[in-house]
Motif scaffolding. Structure first.
Motif, PDB file in Angstrom:
ATOM      1  N   PHE A  10     -10.773  41.750  41.785  1.00  0.00           N
ATOM      2  CA  PHE A  10      -9.372  41.330  41.624  1.00  0.00           C
ATOM      3  C   PHE A  10      -9.217  40.282  40.517  1.00  0.00           C
ATOM      4  N   SER A  11     -10.346  39.795  39.989  1.00  0.00           N
ATOM      5  CA  SER A  11     -10.294  38.742  38.966  1.00  0.00           C
ATOM      6  C   SER A  11      -9.974  39.327  37.596  1.00  0.00           C
ATOM      7  N   SER A  12      -9.028  38.692  36.929  1.00  0.00           N
ATOM      8  CA  SER A  12      -8.581  39.201  35.625  1.00  0.00           C
ATOM      9  C   SER A  12      -9.719  39.198  34.593  1.00  0.00           C
ATOM     10  N   TYR A  13     -10.475  38.109  34.528  1.00  0.00           N
ATOM     11  CA  TYR A  13     -11.551  38.071  33.533  1.00  0.00           C
ATOM     12  C   TYR A  13     -12.671  39.055  33.876  1.00  0.00           C
ATOM     13  N   CYS A  14     -12.850  39.317  35.155  1.00  0.00           N
ATOM     14  CA  CYS A  14     -13.862  40.317  35.529  1.00  0.00           C
ATOM     15  C   CYS A  14     -13.384  41.714  35.126  1.00  0.00           C
ATOM     16  N   ILE A  50     -21.064  26.061  35.914  1.00  0.00           N
ATOM     17  CA  ILE A  50     -19.631  25.912  35.632  1.00  0.00           C
ATOM     18  C   ILE A  50     -18.830  26.669  36.698  1.00  0.00           C
ATOM     19  N   GLY A  51     -19.415  27.731  37.229  1.00  0.00           N
ATOM     20  CA  GLY A  51     -18.815  28.389  38.390  1.00  0.00           C
ATOM     21  C   GLY A  51     -17.813  29.481  38.097  1.00  0.00           C
ATOM     22  N   LYS A  52     -17.568  29.776  36.820  1.00  0.00           N
ATOM     23  CA  LYS A  52     -16.587  30.817  36.504  1.00  0.00           C
ATOM     24  C   LYS A  52     -17.256  32.198  36.516  1.00  0.00           C
ATOM     25  N   MET A  53     -16.453  33.182  36.848  1.00  0.00           N
ATOM     26  CA  MET A  53     -16.900  34.567  36.740  1.00  0.00           C
ATOM     27  C   MET A  53     -16.043  35.259  35.687  1.00  0.00           C
ATOM     28  N   PRO A  54     -16.584  36.322  35.070  1.00  0.00           N
ATOM     29  CA  PRO A  54     -17.835  37.023  35.344  1.00  0.00           C
ATOM     30  C   PRO A  54     -19.042  36.358  34.663  1.00  0.00           C
ATOM     31  N   VAL A  55     -20.214  36.691  35.243  1.00  0.00           N
ATOM     32  CA  VAL A  55     -21.500  36.366  34.624  1.00  0.00           C
ATOM     33  C   VAL A  55     -22.317  37.652  34.642  1.00  0.00           C
ATOM     34  N   VAL A  64     -22.481  34.604  29.630  1.00  0.00           N
ATOM     35  CA  VAL A  64     -21.254  34.112  30.258  1.00  0.00           C
ATOM     36  C   VAL A  64     -20.091  34.253  29.286  1.00  0.00           C
ATOM     37  N   GLU A  65     -18.891  34.130  29.792  1.00  0.00           N
ATOM     38  CA  GLU A  65     -17.640  34.250  29.050  1.00  0.00           C
ATOM     39  C   GLU A  65     -17.359  35.736  28.764  1.00  0.00           C
ATOM     40  N   ALA A  66     -16.216  36.180  29.295  1.00  0.00           N
ATOM     41  CA  ALA A  66     -15.905  37.615  29.256  1.00  0.00           C
ATOM     42  C   ALA A  66     -15.970  38.205  27.840  1.00  0.00           C
ATOM     43  N   SER A  67     -15.432  37.496  26.856  1.00  0.00           N
ATOM     44  CA  SER A  67     -15.448  38.054  25.484  1.00  0.00           C
ATOM     45  C   SER A  67     -16.882  38.260  24.998  1.00  0.00           C
ATOM     46  N   PHE A 101      -4.725  36.580  23.718  1.00  0.00           N
ATOM     47  CA  PHE A 101      -4.518  36.981  25.120  1.00  0.00           C
ATOM     48  C   PHE A 101      -5.178  35.993  26.093  1.00  0.00           C
ATOM     49  N   ASP A 102      -6.370  35.494  25.759  1.00  0.00           N
ATOM     50  CA  ASP A 102      -7.023  34.545  26.674  1.00  0.00           C
ATOM     51  C   ASP A 102      -6.267  33.214  26.725  1.00  0.00           C
ATOM     52  N   ASN A 103      -5.984  32.673  25.538  1.00  0.00           N
ATOM     53  CA  ASN A 103      -5.459  31.299  25.496  1.00  0.00           C
ATOM     54  C   ASN A 103      -3.973  31.201  25.803  1.00  0.00           C
ATOM     55  N   MET A 109      -0.844  32.103  32.669  1.00  0.00           N
ATOM     56  CA  MET A 109      -0.709  32.897  33.906  1.00  0.00           C
ATOM     57  C   MET A 109      -1.563  32.254  35.011  1.00  0.00           C
ATOM     58  N   GLN A 110      -2.811  31.887  34.669  1.00  0.00           N
ATOM     59  CA  GLN A 110      -3.686  31.269  35.674  1.00  0.00           C
ATOM     60  C   GLN A 110      -3.117  29.938  36.164  1.00  0.00           C
ATOM     61  N   LYS A 111      -2.458  29.208  35.263  1.00  0.00           N
ATOM     62  CA  LYS A 111      -1.866  27.915  35.653  1.00  0.00           C
ATOM     63  C   LYS A 111      -0.796  28.135  36.732  1.00  0.00           C
TER      64      LYS A 111
HETATM   65  N1  GSH Z   1     -13.365  31.452  29.960  1.00  0.00           N
HETATM   66  C1  GSH Z   1     -13.831  32.247  31.078  1.00  0.00           C
HETATM   67  C2  GSH Z   1     -12.759  32.199  32.151  1.00  0.00           C
HETATM   68  C3  GSH Z   1     -13.193  32.885  33.425  1.00  0.00           C
HETATM   69  C4  GSH Z   1     -12.279  32.575  34.605  1.00  0.00           C
HETATM   70  O1  GSH Z   1     -11.303  31.829  34.489  1.00  0.00           O
HETATM   71  N2  GSH Z   1     -12.613  33.188  35.741  1.00  0.00           N
HETATM   72  C5  GSH Z   1     -11.898  32.934  36.968  1.00  0.00           C
HETATM   73  C6  GSH Z   1     -11.551  34.257  37.646  1.00  0.00           C
HETATM   74  S1  GSH Z   1     -10.406  35.218  36.719  1.00  0.00           S
HETATM   75  C7  GSH Z   1     -12.776  32.167  37.919  1.00  0.00           C
HETATM   76  O2  GSH Z   1     -13.982  32.219  37.834  1.00  0.00           O
HETATM   77  N3  GSH Z   1     -12.157  31.458  38.862  1.00  0.00           N
HETATM   78  C8  GSH Z   1     -12.880  30.803  39.912  1.00  0.00           C
HETATM   79  C9  GSH Z   1     -13.010  29.330  39.710  1.00  0.00           C
HETATM   80  O3  GSH Z   1     -12.450  28.791  38.751  1.00  0.00           O
HETATM   81  O4  GSH Z   1     -13.679  28.701  40.535  1.00  0.00           O
HETATM   82  C10 GSH Z   1     -14.133  33.668  30.604  1.00  0.00           C
HETATM   83  O5  GSH Z   1     -13.611  34.080  29.579  1.00  0.00           O
HETATM   84  O6  GSH Z   1     -14.941  34.361  31.238  1.00  0.00           O
END
Ligand code: GSH
Length: 219
Positions: A10-14, A50-55, A64-67, A101-103, A109-111
């Motif tokens: 369901f995650s947009s970056y994933c 850092i905890g963000k997905m995807p990895v 790391v980082e979707a791009s 699109f990311d920035n 949208m995430q905000k």
């Molecule tokens: N800059 C990162 C952004 C990734 C991001 O924001 N992922 C969100 C899900 S869409 C996430 O991991 N959220 C969980 C969190 O922040 O703990 C990328 O491009 O991969």
């Protein structure tokens, strides 16, 4: 060893990365980051504090980082669809749209979505109103930029469309795109019909109740 993707459907970056994997039929193992999957969460934290997905992990290499994950796939697992053109100028156009699109779509949208998850007393009204204003500006700019274009940059799908698809998908839920921006609506509809994104959207349907603003009954 198969590619491992730490992600949630369901995650947009994933979804941005899933598009690239599905389009070129690249096999991978989904390491689902979901409540209760403590082992996967611990692996993910160890790989990327850092905890963000995807990895993504490929042959022992963590990306790391979707791009950058899409770029990694393009270089190391090239398929019929290439995500970055060979020509440096064309590649810069793709990267520019990917950053757009990311920035300027995904971030505001995430905000909005993130703020709606906060307790009422912790809400950031000014930040949300700035995010909505930024989205309006981004939609207006994109409506003009998409005149006569099928894809975000050049005449073929690219990294920029991988970014655009989930960004516009969710942004329209969080802050509806005005009907006047018909080019943006048309592009969003084309992206929803694009098979690898249609598949990602379908796989994420069961999670729609998680959308904190209430997922609209469409798409
Ligand atoms: N800059 C990162 C952004 C990734 C991001 O924001 N992922 C969100 C899900 S869409 C996430 O991991 N959220 C969980 C969190 O922040 O703990 C990328 O491009 O991969």
């Amino acid at each position: 060893m198969p590619i491992a993707l730490y992600a949630h459907p369901f995650s947009s970056y994933c979804q941005k990365v899933l598009i690239a994997l599905y389009e070129n039929a690249i096999p991978f193992e989904l390491r689902l980051l979901a409540p209760g999957n403590e082992q996967v969460a611990a692996e993910h934290r160890a790989l990327w504090p850092i905890g963000k997905m995807p990895v993504l992990v490929d042959e022992g290499r963590t990306v790391v980082e979707a791009s950058l994950i899409v770029e990694h796939l393009d270089r190391h697992h090239p398929g019929p669809t290439r995500w970055l053109p060979e020509d440096p100028r064309a590649a810069l156009d793709v990267r520019m749209m990917d950053r757009f699109f990311d920035n300027y779509v995904m971030t505001p949208m995430q905000k909005i979505v993130g703020d709606s998850l906060r307790a009422a007393e912790d809400r950031d009204r000014q930040g949300v109103s700035e995010a909505r204003a930024l989205l309006e500006t981004a939609y207006r700019w994109l409506a003009d930029a998409m005149k006569g274009r099928e894809w975000a940059a050049g005449d073929a799908p690219s990294l920029a469309d991988c970014a655009a698809a989930p960004a516009l998908f969710y942004a329209d839920w969080a802050h509806p795109i005005a009907p006047a921006f018909s080019n943006v609506h048309a592009y969003r509809r084309r992206l929803l019909a694009w098979p690898p994104f249609a598949r990602a959207v379908d796989e994420a349907r069961p999670y729609r109740p998680l959308f904190p603003l209430g997922a609209p009954d469409r798409d």
